[in-house]
Design a protein around this motif. Structure first.
Motif, PDB file in Angstrom:
ATOM      1  N   LEU A  33       0.820  -1.325   0.029  1.00  0.00           N
ATOM      2  CA  LEU A  33       0.063   0.008  -0.187  1.00  0.00           C
ATOM      3  C   LEU A  33       0.762   1.330  -0.002  1.00  0.00           C
ATOM      4  O   LEU A  33       0.283   2.456  -0.268  1.00  0.00           O
ATOM      5  N   GLY A  34       2.021   1.137   0.470  1.00  0.00           N
ATOM      6  CA  GLY A  34       3.076   2.339   0.107  1.00  0.00           C
ATOM      7  C   GLY A  34       3.539   2.876   1.446  1.00  0.00           C
ATOM      8  O   GLY A  34       4.500   3.545   1.349  1.00  0.00           O
ATOM      9  N   GLY A  35       3.415   2.262   2.350  1.00  0.00           N
ATOM     10  CA  GLY A  35       4.029   2.305   3.826  1.00  0.00           C
ATOM     11  C   GLY A  35       3.945   3.843   4.215  1.00  0.00           C
ATOM     12  O   GLY A  35       3.172   4.764   3.816  1.00  0.00           O
ATOM     13  N   THR A  36       4.845   4.216   5.135  1.00  0.00           N
ATOM     14  CA  THR A  36       4.941   5.601   5.739  1.00  0.00           C
ATOM     15  C   THR A  36       6.123   6.121   5.454  1.00  0.00           C
ATOM     16  O   THR A  36       6.205   7.527   5.673  1.00  0.00           O
ATOM     17  N   GLY A  37       7.243   5.775   4.761  1.00  0.00           N
ATOM     18  CA  GLY A  37       8.133   6.409   4.405  1.00  0.00           C
ATOM     19  C   GLY A  37       8.164   7.544   3.469  1.00  0.00           C
ATOM     20  O   GLY A  37       6.992   7.300   2.724  1.00  0.00           O
ATOM     21  N   PRO A  38       8.836   8.266   3.544  1.00  0.00           N
ATOM     22  CA  PRO A  38       8.944   9.352   2.351  1.00  0.00           C
ATOM     23  C   PRO A  38       8.798   8.895   0.811  1.00  0.00           C
ATOM     24  O   PRO A  38       8.281   9.760   0.153  1.00  0.00           O
ATOM     25  N   SER A  39       9.696   7.829   0.534  1.00  0.00           N
ATOM     26  CA  SER A  39       9.642   7.259  -0.662  1.00  0.00           C
ATOM     27  C   SER A  39       8.631   6.189  -0.964  1.00  0.00           C
ATOM     28  O   SER A  39       8.357   5.658  -2.057  1.00  0.00           O
ATOM     29  N   TRP A  72       7.579   4.332  -4.422  1.00  0.00           N
ATOM     30  CA  TRP A  72       8.146   2.813  -4.896  1.00  0.00           C
ATOM     31  C   TRP A  72       7.042   1.698  -4.840  1.00  0.00           C
ATOM     32  O   TRP A  72       7.043   0.874  -5.748  1.00  0.00           O
ATOM     33  N   ALA A  73       5.865   2.165  -4.229  1.00  0.00           N
ATOM     34  CA  ALA A  73       4.693   0.896  -4.343  1.00  0.00           C
ATOM     35  C   ALA A  73       3.941   0.972  -5.752  1.00  0.00           C
ATOM     36  O   ALA A  73       3.362  -0.182  -5.903  1.00  0.00           O
ATOM     37  N   LYS A  74       4.309   2.138  -6.435  1.00  0.00           N
ATOM     38  CA  LYS A  74       3.727   1.995  -7.720  1.00  0.00           C
ATOM     39  C   LYS A  74       4.597   1.264  -8.687  1.00  0.00           C
ATOM     40  O   LYS A  74       4.300   1.090  -9.900  1.00  0.00           O
ATOM     41  N   GLN A  75       5.839   0.961  -8.322  1.00  0.00           N
ATOM     42  CA  GLN A  75       6.700   0.261  -9.241  1.00  0.00           C
ATOM     43  C   GLN A  75       6.484  -1.381  -9.125  1.00  0.00           C
ATOM     44  O   GLN A  75       6.389  -1.795  -8.175  1.00  0.00           O
ATOM     45  N   PRO A  76       6.734  -2.079 -10.301  1.00  0.00           N
ATOM     46  CA  PRO A  76       6.421  -3.407 -10.232  1.00  0.00           C
ATOM     47  C   PRO A  76       7.163  -4.291  -9.431  1.00  0.00           C
ATOM     48  O   PRO A  76       6.929  -5.138  -8.987  1.00  0.00           O
ATOM     49  N   LYS A  88       5.879  -4.634  -5.800  1.00  0.00           N
ATOM     50  CA  LYS A  88       4.955  -5.638  -5.465  1.00  0.00           C
ATOM     51  C   LYS A  88       5.401  -7.037  -5.682  1.00  0.00           C
ATOM     52  O   LYS A  88       5.223  -7.774  -4.862  1.00  0.00           O
ATOM     53  N   THR A  89       6.318  -7.188  -6.810  1.00  0.00           N
ATOM     54  CA  THR A  89       6.855  -8.519  -6.812  1.00  0.00           C
ATOM     55  C   THR A  89       7.847  -8.742  -5.476  1.00  0.00           C
ATOM     56  O   THR A  89       7.512  -9.919  -5.014  1.00  0.00           O
ATOM     57  N   SER A  90       8.361  -7.937  -5.180  1.00  0.00           N
ATOM     58  CA  SER A  90       9.381  -8.036  -3.757  1.00  0.00           C
ATOM     59  C   SER A  90       8.533  -8.334  -2.592  1.00  0.00           C
ATOM     60  O   SER A  90       8.757  -9.496  -1.664  1.00  0.00           O
ATOM     61  N   SER A  91       7.522  -7.611  -2.307  1.00  0.00           N
ATOM     62  CA  SER A  91       6.624  -7.962  -1.107  1.00  0.00           C
ATOM     63  C   SER A  91       5.746  -9.419  -1.439  1.00  0.00           C
ATOM     64  O   SER A  91       5.459 -10.195  -0.521  1.00  0.00           O
ATOM     65  N   GLU A  92       5.454  -9.786  -2.636  1.00  0.00           N
ATOM     66  CA  GLU A  92       4.835 -10.951  -2.913  1.00  0.00           C
ATOM     67  C   GLU A  92       5.711 -12.052  -2.456  1.00  0.00           C
ATOM     68  O   GLU A  92       5.347 -13.205  -1.969  1.00  0.00           O
ATOM     69  N   GLN A  93       6.938 -12.071  -2.860  1.00  0.00           N
ATOM     70  CA  GLN A  93       7.992 -12.864  -2.269  1.00  0.00           C
ATOM     71  C   GLN A  93       8.128 -13.014  -0.890  1.00  0.00           C
ATOM     72  O   GLN A  93       8.312 -14.152  -0.256  1.00  0.00           O
ATOM     73  N   MET A  94       8.100 -11.755  -0.222  1.00  0.00           N
ATOM     74  CA  MET A  94       8.045 -11.765   1.100  1.00  0.00           C
ATOM     75  C   MET A  94       6.767 -12.574   1.667  1.00  0.00           C
ATOM     76  O   MET A  94       7.265 -13.394   2.614  1.00  0.00           O
ATOM     77  N   PHE A 129      15.475  -0.774  -3.703  1.00  0.00           N
ATOM     78  CA  PHE A 129      14.540   0.326  -3.195  1.00  0.00           C
ATOM     79  C   PHE A 129      15.391   1.371  -2.150  1.00  0.00           C
ATOM     80  O   PHE A 129      14.962   2.416  -1.723  1.00  0.00           O
ATOM     81  N   LYS A 130      16.160   0.489  -1.066  1.00  0.00           N
ATOM     82  CA  LYS A 130      16.633   1.331  -0.042  1.00  0.00           C
ATOM     83  C   LYS A 130      17.892   0.891   0.462  1.00  0.00           C
ATOM     84  O   LYS A 130      18.034   0.399   1.724  1.00  0.00           O
ATOM     85  N   ASP A 131      18.798   0.951  -0.390  1.00  0.00           N
ATOM     86  CA  ASP A 131      20.070   0.129  -0.174  1.00  0.00           C
ATOM     87  C   ASP A 131      20.880   0.887   0.901  1.00  0.00           C
ATOM     88  O   ASP A 131      21.688   0.085   1.731  1.00  0.00           O
ATOM     89  N   GLU A 132      20.735   2.226   1.120  1.00  0.00           N
ATOM     90  CA  GLU A 132      21.624   2.751   1.989  1.00  0.00           C
ATOM     91  C   GLU A 132      21.185   2.604   3.472  1.00  0.00           C
ATOM     92  O   GLU A 132      21.787   2.778   4.503  1.00  0.00           O
ATOM     93  N   LEU A 133      20.026   2.051   3.719  1.00  0.00           N
ATOM     94  CA  LEU A 133      19.373   1.799   4.986  1.00  0.00           C
ATOM     95  C   LEU A 133      18.635   0.160   4.917  1.00  0.00           C
ATOM     96  O   LEU A 133      17.475   0.279   5.224  1.00  0.00           O
ATOM     97  N   PRO A 134      19.537  -0.612   4.588  1.00  0.00           N
ATOM     98  CA  PRO A 134      18.796  -2.130   4.491  1.00  0.00           C
ATOM     99  C   PRO A 134      17.971  -2.715   5.377  1.00  0.00           C
ATOM    100  O   PRO A 134      16.974  -3.390   5.125  1.00  0.00           O
ATOM    101  N   THR A 135      18.150  -2.397   6.602  1.00  0.00           N
ATOM    102  CA  THR A 135      17.532  -2.900   7.811  1.00  0.00           C
ATOM    103  C   THR A 135      17.022  -2.168   8.939  1.00  0.00           C
ATOM    104  O   THR A 135      16.568  -2.644  10.083  1.00  0.00           O
ATOM    105  N   GLU A 136      16.864  -0.921   8.408  1.00  0.00           N
ATOM    106  CA  GLU A 136      16.504   0.191   9.347  1.00  0.00           C
ATOM    107  C   GLU A 136      17.276  -0.060  10.641  1.00  0.00           C
ATOM    108  O   GLU A 136      16.801   0.275  11.602  1.00  0.00           O
TER     109      GLU A 136
END
Length: 112
Positions: free
Chosen positions: A32-38, A42-46, A49-55, A92-99
């Motif tokens: 759905l797009g989460g709460t982060g600024p980007s 990102w949620a609009k990119q294929p 969705k593919t990554s979240s479905e794999q998760m 999508f978020k390589d600079e902070l991969p695990t929060e």
């Protein structure tokens, strides 16, 4: 390879099932797009969705393996879950991969 604590009783296995369900649910929510600024962009990119479905798929495989108490299947499914998370963060978020979660000191060390 088992890292961390192996489930030792029914309560541990049920907790593992519950956590896997929570991760699968989180996979649905991040679509759905989460709460982060980007996140909304990102949620609009294929790939998002593919990554979240794999998760979701991997988390449900963990749950299924926990239900039948098969540790080797849990470890295998968990590996796929980690791969799905890392692939998404790399894209999508390589600079902070695990929060920062994987880089914190264990709880037992933080209170010394």
């Amino acid at each position: 390879e088992v890292k961390g604590q192996e489930p030792k009783n029914d309560a541990d296995w049920l907790e593992l099932e519950d956590h896997a369900i929570q991760v699968a649910a989180a996979g649905t929510l991040i679509q759905l797009g989460g709460t982060g600024p980007s996140d909304a962009g990102w949620a609009k990119q294929p790939g998002w969705k593919t990554s979240s479905e794999q998760m979701i798929k991997a988390a449900l495989a963990v749950r299924d393996a926990a239900k039948v108490r098969k540790l080797d299947a849990v470890v295998e499914a968990n590996g796929k879950l980690v791969e799905a998370c890392e692939a998404c963060h790399t894209q999508f978020k390589d600079e902070l991969p695990t929060e920062g979660l994987l880089h914190q000191r264990p709880h037992s060390e933080s209170h010394r």
